[in-house]
Design a protein around this motif. Structure first.
Motif, PDB file in Angstrom:
ATOM      1  N   ALA A 198       0.855  -1.194   0.000  1.00 50.01           N
ATOM      2  CA  ALA A 198       0.000   0.000   0.000  1.00 50.01           C
ATOM      3  C   ALA A 198       0.882   1.232   0.000  1.00 50.01           C
ATOM      4  O   ALA A 198       1.933   1.259   0.629  1.00 50.01           O
ATOM      5  N   ASP A 199       0.449   2.256  -0.719  1.00 49.62           N
ATOM      6  CA  ASP A 199       1.166   3.527  -0.771  1.00 49.62           C
ATOM      7  C   ASP A 199       0.182   4.677  -0.811  1.00 49.62           C
ATOM      8  O   ASP A 199      -0.872   4.574  -1.441  1.00 49.62           O
ATOM      9  N   SER A 200       0.558   5.759  -0.144  1.00 46.27           N
ATOM     10  CA  SER A 200      -0.215   6.997  -0.244  1.00 46.27           C
ATOM     11  C   SER A 200       0.498   7.933  -1.205  1.00 46.27           C
ATOM     12  O   SER A 200       1.731   7.966  -1.254  1.00 46.27           O
ATOM     13  N   PHE A 201      -0.284   8.698  -1.958  1.00 47.43           N
ATOM     14  CA  PHE A 201       0.273   9.618  -2.953  1.00 47.43           C
ATOM     15  C   PHE A 201      -0.198  11.031  -2.652  1.00 47.43           C
ATOM     16  O   PHE A 201      -1.388  11.269  -2.499  1.00 47.43           O
ATOM     17  N   VAL A 202       0.800  11.940  -2.566  1.00 43.83           N
ATOM     18  CA  VAL A 202       0.522  13.326  -2.182  1.00 43.83           C
ATOM     19  C   VAL A 202       1.256  14.285  -3.116  1.00 43.83           C
ATOM     20  O   VAL A 202       1.546  15.423  -2.757  1.00 43.83           O
ATOM     21  N   VAL A 203       1.540  13.824  -4.358  1.00 38.27           N
ATOM     22  CA  VAL A 203       2.382  14.608  -5.266  1.00 38.27           C
ATOM     23  C   VAL A 203       1.771  15.991  -5.540  1.00 38.27           C
ATOM     24  O   VAL A 203       0.552  16.150  -5.608  1.00 38.27           O
ATOM     25  N   ARG A 204       2.645  16.969  -5.673  1.00 33.10           N
ATOM     26  CA  ARG A 204       2.244  18.336  -5.964  1.00 33.10           C
ATOM     27  C   ARG A 204       3.086  18.837  -7.125  1.00 33.10           C
ATOM     28  O   ARG A 204       4.305  18.696  -7.067  1.00 33.10           O
ATOM     29  N   PRO A 205       2.540  19.388  -8.201  1.00 31.74           N
ATOM     30  CA  PRO A 205       1.119  19.548  -8.491  1.00 31.74           C
ATOM     31  C   PRO A 205       0.453  18.222  -8.868  1.00 31.74           C
ATOM     32  O   PRO A 205       1.155  17.230  -9.101  1.00 31.74           O
ATOM     33  N   LEU A 206      -0.877  18.234  -8.956  1.00 34.01           N
ATOM     34  CA  LEU A 206      -1.612  17.005  -9.259  1.00 34.01           C
ATOM     35  C   LEU A 206      -1.304  16.501 -10.663  1.00 34.01           C
ATOM     36  O   LEU A 206      -1.313  15.300 -10.911  1.00 34.01           O
ATOM     37  N   GLN A 207      -1.038  17.428 -11.574  1.00 37.24           N
ATOM     38  CA  GLN A 207      -0.688  17.057 -12.956  1.00 37.24           C
ATOM     39  C   GLN A 207       0.703  17.553 -13.296  1.00 37.24           C
ATOM     40  O   GLN A 207       1.102  18.626 -12.833  1.00 37.24           O
ATOM     41  N   PHE A 208       1.411  16.800 -14.106  1.00 47.67           N
ATOM     42  CA  PHE A 208       2.764  17.185 -14.526  1.00 47.67           C
ATOM     43  C   PHE A 208       3.003  16.524 -15.874  1.00 47.67           C
ATOM     44  O   PHE A 208       2.284  15.578 -16.242  1.00 47.67           O
ATOM     45  N   PRO A 209       3.998  16.995 -16.645  1.00 52.08           N
ATOM     46  CA  PRO A 209       4.209  16.389 -17.963  1.00 52.08           C
ATOM     47  C   PRO A 209       4.435  14.884 -17.841  1.00 52.08           C
ATOM     48  O   PRO A 209       5.278  14.443 -17.069  1.00 52.08           O
ATOM     49  N   GLY A 210       3.643  14.129 -18.569  1.00 53.32           N
ATOM     50  CA  GLY A 210       3.807  12.682 -18.581  1.00 53.32           C
ATOM     51  C   GLY A 210       2.907  11.947 -17.607  1.00 53.32           C
ATOM     52  O   GLY A 210       2.861  10.721 -17.626  1.00 53.32           O
ATOM     53  N   GLY A 211       2.182  12.675 -16.760  1.00 48.37           N
ATOM     54  CA  GLY A 211       1.334  11.943 -15.817  1.00 48.37           C
ATOM     55  C   GLY A 211       0.620  12.835 -14.835  1.00 48.37           C
ATOM     56  O   GLY A 211       0.596  14.055 -14.969  1.00 48.37           O
ATOM     57  N   SER A 212       0.012  12.180 -13.852  1.00 49.58           N
ATOM     58  CA  SER A 212      -0.722  12.895 -12.817  1.00 49.58           C
ATOM     59  C   SER A 212      -0.821  11.970 -11.612  1.00 49.58           C
ATOM     60  O   SER A 212      -0.439  10.797 -11.672  1.00 49.58           O
ATOM     61  N   ILE A 213      -1.350  12.507 -10.517  1.00 48.92           N
ATOM     62  CA  ILE A 213      -1.401  11.738  -9.272  1.00 48.92           C
ATOM     63  C   ILE A 213      -2.172  10.427  -9.445  1.00 48.92           C
ATOM     64  O   ILE A 213      -1.818   9.407  -8.841  1.00 48.92           O
ATOM     65  N   GLY A 214      -3.210  10.441 -10.296  1.00 50.49           N
ATOM     66  CA  GLY A 214      -4.017   9.240 -10.481  1.00 50.49           C
ATOM     67  C   GLY A 214      -3.227   8.103 -11.103  1.00 50.49           C
ATOM     68  O   GLY A 214      -3.266   6.955 -10.641  1.00 50.49           O
ATOM     69  N   GLU A 215      -2.483   8.421 -12.168  1.00 49.91           N
ATOM     70  CA  GLU A 215      -1.644   7.396 -12.794  1.00 49.91           C
ATOM     71  C   GLU A 215      -0.570   6.888 -11.843  1.00 49.91           C
ATOM     72  O   GLU A 215      -0.279   5.704 -11.770  1.00 49.91           O
ATOM     73  N   LEU A 216       0.060   7.847 -11.155  1.00 48.08           N
ATOM     74  CA  LEU A 216       1.123   7.512 -10.208  1.00 48.08           C
ATOM     75  C   LEU A 216       0.612   6.535  -9.155  1.00 48.08           C
ATOM     76  O   LEU A 216       1.314   5.589  -8.779  1.00 48.08           O
ATOM     77  N   ALA A 217      -0.615   6.787  -8.685  1.00 49.81           N
ATOM     78  CA  ALA A 217      -1.166   5.982  -7.591  1.00 49.81           C
ATOM     79  C   ALA A 217      -1.381   4.540  -8.027  1.00 49.81           C
ATOM     80  O   ALA A 217      -1.280   3.613  -7.225  1.00 49.81           O
ATOM     81  N   VAL A 218      -1.660   4.338  -9.313  1.00 50.92           N
ATOM     82  CA  VAL A 218      -1.798   2.974  -9.824  1.00 50.92           C
ATOM     83  C   VAL A 218      -0.420   2.370 -10.090  1.00 50.92           C
ATOM     84  O   VAL A 218      -0.073   1.304  -9.573  1.00 50.92           O
ATOM     85  N   ASN A 219       0.390   3.072 -10.888  1.00 52.23           N
ATOM     86  CA  ASN A 219       1.673   2.490 -11.302  1.00 52.23           C
ATOM     87  C   ASN A 219       2.620   2.283 -10.122  1.00 52.23           C
ATOM     88  O   ASN A 219       3.363   1.294 -10.080  1.00 52.23           O
ATOM     89  N   GLY A 220       2.608   3.208  -9.154  1.00 49.94           N
ATOM     90  CA  GLY A 220       3.508   3.073  -8.014  1.00 49.94           C
ATOM     91  C   GLY A 220       3.241   1.796  -7.241  1.00 49.94           C
ATOM     92  O   GLY A 220       4.173   1.069  -6.857  1.00 49.94           O
ATOM     93  N   THR A 221       1.976   1.499  -7.041  1.00 49.86           N
ATOM     94  CA  THR A 221       1.611   0.310  -6.262  1.00 49.86           C
ATOM     95  C   THR A 221       1.791  -0.967  -7.082  1.00 49.86           C
ATOM     96  O   THR A 221       2.293  -1.981  -6.588  1.00 49.86           O
ATOM     97  N   VAL A 222       1.423  -0.900  -8.341  1.00 47.22           N
ATOM     98  CA  VAL A 222       1.633  -2.035  -9.247  1.00 47.22           C
ATOM     99  C   VAL A 222       3.122  -2.390  -9.311  1.00 47.22           C
ATOM    100  O   VAL A 222       3.506  -3.572  -9.282  1.00 47.22           O
ATOM    101  N   ASN A 223       3.976  -1.369  -9.349  1.00 41.73           N
ATOM    102  CA  ASN A 223       5.419  -1.623  -9.457  1.00 41.73           C
ATOM    103  C   ASN A 223       6.000  -2.206  -8.172  1.00 41.73           C
ATOM    104  O   ASN A 223       6.948  -2.998  -8.230  1.00 41.73           O
TER     105      ASN A 223
END
Lengths: 350, 350
Positions: free
Chosen positions: A68-93
């Motif tokens: 399990a991981d919590s995601f608090v990235v700032r800003p929510l969107q950035f080139p190449g991704g956003s917090i939503g994608e990160l929250a899936v890929n980070g945990t999958v990885n």
């Protein structure tokens, strides 16, 4: 993040003595290690807890990996991704580098009152699309709302359940001197892309986060050299330097890397020089490190190349000494000790 | 919170049209339903998603229950408990009412910079103690830190994995007119205790949160009347009224409860009268509702009593009509419709 299997006798862990929590405690480097090893893990998991990316447990007869991981990235969107994608890929990885096939996700949201519905919807769609690409199903979750000023738009927590892959037998305890260190691709893209997205920097590099699921590459790797594969880790917060230092500590061995073999884009090098940072400390979201027995190293690299990781490289090797140390050697014969990340130059990078 | 098994044909769900997120969207009542059913679940899970407390999935040959919840309760401590205990018991109870034995937890923390280490340590110990009492092992997690003013001390997310109990076969689709509705004990204790802990109320009632694991009671219940048990739910945010309204909606039936049979402490009644609230809308943390076939109702009640739920009562029954409605009847022959919670009188109750 926990794997309770003891790996190597560790020196006694110092009790966490800081009076309060600071940003550096969340940066993934030395301060995070002190907080986790000196306070959180001993209380929650036990005095001898050893932490991996995902816990391998047997439940109801199934060999599962849990993370399990919590995601608090700032800003929510950035080139190449956003917090939503990160929250899936980070945990999958985290599941993938534990040698488990990612299968199922739970997603919880903490929303700040006043958040625009279209921002929420955009991130929900990013989560759904990333889950589809990663081949995992979202089966549940939870939503809470806090007052305006008690969060920062959206915080997302994902819990992931995977099935341990029979081809994988990974442990720091299996790592031996002579084993080769393989890196899947360019480093520092994610951290630098997020930094640039925050603006305020007189720099306009075309950098994109590398967020993606690494399971397809690891799947190929397991097929090619499963029995030679010793250890994997995704070098997120704290970067490659921190992941390799944890490996050196857990194995009681040395990791020697060759500076010129580490794939770093010019843009990342530029941003890092400007800010006085080392690309080895910058967070990645779509890369992994693998330690492979010498006889499997060539095939491992070929498998990652074949799976689309064109920049993958053998960046170094495991040695006997100096124990618990990461050394970077230059092409000209120089060498420097690479420490874990200290402080927090890049808050809320994931 | 998701159970993808379709239960009854639902009328088309209205798309969520609010322009921004408000506190009421997190209160667990009607606004939360609109947000979940009209936006979050269709995107993350699918257009026909039906949500239970935990998702029942088969992974690697094991029948598992999976659930995750975020906890943002304010204040962090209150009479009878704290956010750490809540974070364990809340997730454990979601597994229990899904008919699964709670086994394993993942715990993630979002910490606000400036948080005193002794507050963090106190909550870590509360988590560990609650997990020990509930018989679950914590196997991993994650820690993030955000700037001061971007959280409220500590937010905790717990993901729980349980093993489906072979004695349990639960679904709203199995509920029939004539089935009895059993409640495990006093309602409203948790919500009122948290409200009082916030102060500012000229009232000094001696109320404690009811936070606890309900698995020991449910274990006894499954032993006693497993085959008669149709459905269970823990009435947390939104209270008993919201849980029963969701049951009425999912079954396309009516739920009739008898007001005088509902166990409410005088102190809770007092707080609710003062604030113009209905105890049926107040959050509980250590109670559950069960629907039992008529022939099992007496034994079900006896089993809960024997497991320490001395205030448990048969509070009503399932009827054919009025469909999708909860009716409360008084001892004097009066009747009123009990709606879901509307608005958010009690923000951040869990």
């Amino acid at each position: 993040m926990s794997n309770p299997a003891p790996v190597a006798p560790s020196p006694a862990v110092a009790r966490f003595m800081d009076a309060q929590i600071e940003m550096a405690h969340g940066a993934g480097g030395k301060a995070t290690r002190r907080l986790i090893d000196g306070l959180i893990a001993p209380i929650l998991i036990g005095p001898t807890a050893e932490l991996g990316d995902a816990a391998l447990v047997e439940l109801g007869g199934a060999a599962l990996a849990l993370t399990a991981d919590s995601f608090v990235v700032r800003p929510l969107q950035f080139p190449g991704g956003s917090i939503g994608e990160l929250a899936v890929n980070g945990t999958v990885n985290d599941l993938a580098v534990a040698g488990a096939q990612p299968r199922t996700l739970l997603v919880t949201l903490v929303l700040e009152a006043g958040l625009a519905t279209d921002v929420l919807e955009r991130e929900l769609r990013a989560i759904a699309a990333a889950a589809r690409r990663a081949g995992v199903s979202i089966v549940g979750g939870d939503t809470k709302v806090v007052e305006h000023g008690r969060a920062d738009g959206i915080y997302i927590t994902t819990a992931g359940i995977g099935i341990k892959d029979a081809r994988a037998n990974l442990s720091a305890a299996l790592v031996r001197p002579g084993d080769q260190v393989v890196l899947s691709g360019y480093i520092g893209d994610h951290g630098c892309a997020v930094m640039l997205a925050r603006g305020g920097m007189a720099l306009d590099a075309a950098l994109m986060s590398d967020t993606r699921s690494v399971w397809p590459m690891i799947d190929r790797l397991l097929d090619a050299v499963g029995p030679s594969l010793r250890w994997m880790r995704d070098p997120t917060r704290g970067g490659v330097a921190t992941a390799l230092n944890e490996l050196a500590r857990d194995t009681n061995l040395a990791i020697a890397i060759r500076e010129e073999r580490i794939p770093v884009r010019d843009e990342v090098r530029g941003v890092c020089e400007l800010l006085g940072l080392d690309p080895l400390h910058i967070a990645n979201e779509g890369q992994f490190l693998a330690v492979v027995a010498p006889e499997g190293a060539h095939d491992a690299l070929a498998a990652i190349h074949a799976a689309g990781g064109h920049a993958a490289a053998i960046i170094g090797e495991v040695r006997e000494v100096p124990v618990r140390t990461v050394i970077a050697e230059s092409a000209y014969g120089g060498a420097r000790v690479i420490d874990m990340l200290v402080g927090d130059p890049l808050p809320r990078i994931c």
